[in-house]
Write an enzyme that holds these catalytic residues in place. Structure first.
Site, PDB file in Angstrom:
ATOM      1  N   SER A 190       1.364  12.761  26.992  1.00 63.05           N
ATOM      2  CA  SER A 190       1.276  12.138  25.669  1.00 63.05           C
ATOM      3  C   SER A 190       0.825  10.695  25.801  1.00 63.05           C
ATOM      4  CB  SER A 190       2.650  12.164  24.989  1.00 63.05           C
ATOM      5  OG  SER A 190       2.648  11.366  23.822  1.00 63.05           O
ATOM      6  N   TYR A 203      12.021  10.717  25.673  1.00 68.99           N
ATOM      7  CA  TYR A 203      10.774  11.488  25.556  1.00 68.99           C
ATOM      8  C   TYR A 203       9.622  10.781  26.273  1.00 68.99           C
ATOM      9  CZ  TYR A 203       6.676  13.650  23.355  1.00 68.99           C
ATOM     10  OH  TYR A 203       5.461  14.264  23.128  1.00 68.99           O
TER      11      TYR A 203
END
Ligand code: NAD
Ligand code: MG
Length: 298
Positions: A190, A203
């Protein structure tokens, strides 16, 4: 008819600039409940035989980016094993039907991959049903925001790492006995790996770990003819975002601050995975392909 991925179009308007209303779903959320629905390339992805005869295991294949990748891979000629959580059965069956419409096999594997035994069982089952395995997409992910580090429980931190990092390790390790030379592994990282949000400490940390895991395994497995790469999406409209992936007040403008000015659709992620899965990327190893609407990355 929607434009296919080869049509010359203005990327700022290829997909609508959406400002979704506030909406909440319990984890992991369903694509079928998203408002507006996301575009997974159902009406637009055009295959050209680039993955003909391939056998792919995709985690988180029921929805969002993984669902778009599953549709694209099938239209490129691959048979697919889909991993997802049992509560996502209806989304998974929708994707499986699209795979079968493309003339390919779809094998369904509901289950929780946050433990090692489940990952080993998944890989063995996928290889058995597909008659082998040559493509692995580690895409399942957990993203739950938390505004204060003191409120981030040990259990939540652990579960994010188990789902995003440990499962990738367990599944990749188990897959190796099946993967012949020429196989490809693609991990979903990401933009959060480079530009972490203050509310996504756990995360974002897993996404940085996925990048390093990708580069290290790529370097190790290259001599065996197995290529490992990653895709780093930016903001993409998926159920992850409305099941506590973001604070509610961020949903309406999600992705608006990218240089392109709009949120990405899962359909726009799939071609990056097709490129990295197919032999046309044979000299691309340990790379992270950013598909993020123009957000600068290192
Ligand atoms: P999504 O909710 O559609 O997909 C995530 C999937 O992960 C779920 O469908 C679920 O099947 C799977 N999953 C989660 N926990 C699991 C578990 N314990 N066992 C088995 N499966 C589990 O959302 P998405 O945005 O398409 O996410 C796919 C990947 O893309 C994730 O790795 C996510 O981190 C990454 N990503 C998303 C964005 C974004 O903006 N949407 C941006 C960058 C990266
Ligand atoms: Mg899902």
């Amino acid at each position: 008819m929607a434009h296919d991925q080869y049509t010359f179009v203005d990327p700022t308007t290829r997909f609508e600039k959406v400002s979704p209303p506030k909406q909440h779903q319990p984890e992991p959320g369903l694509d079928s409940e998203l408002n507006p629905l996301a575009d997974l390339g159902e009406d637009s992805y055009r295959g050209s035989g680039r993955l003909s005869g391939r056998r792919a295991l995709i985690t988180g294949a029921d929805s969002g980016i993984g669902g778009a990748v599953a549709i694209a891979f099938a239209r490129e000629g691959a048979d697919i094993a889909l991993s997802y959580l049992p509560s996502e059965q209806s989304d998974a069956e929708r994707i499986a039907a699209l795979i079968r419409d493309a003339g390919q096999q779809a094998h369904l594997f509901p289950g929780d991959i946050s433990n090692a035994e489940a990952c080993r069982t998944l890989v063995a089952g996928a290889a058995e049903k597909l008659g082998g395995l040559d493509t692995l997409v580690n895409n399942a992910g957990k993203q739950v925001f938390c505004t204060k580090l003191e409120d981030l429980t040990d259990e939540a931190f652990d579960q994010t790492f188990k789902t995003n990092v440990y499962a990738m390790f367990w599944i990749t390790k188990a897959a190796l006995e099946h993967l012949p030379a020429g196989s490809t592994i693609i991990n979903t990282t990401s933009v959060q790996a480079y530009k972490p949000s203050p509310v996504l400490v756990d995360y974002a940390s897993t996404k940085a770990a996925i990048n390093s895991f990708t580069k290290a395994t790529a370097a190790q497995l290259a001599e065996r003819g197995i290529r490992v790469n990653a895709v780093a999406p930016g903001p993409v409209w998926t159920p992850l975002q409305v099941s506590d992936g973001q604070p509610q007040e961020k949903i309406a403008s999600f992705g608006h601050d990218t240089p392109l000015g709009r949120v990405g659709q899962p359909a726009e992620m799939a071609p990056a995975y097709v490129f990295l899965a197919s032999a046309e990327s044979s000299y691309v190893i340990g790379e992270t392909l950013n598909a993020n609407g123009g957000i600068p990355t290192p």
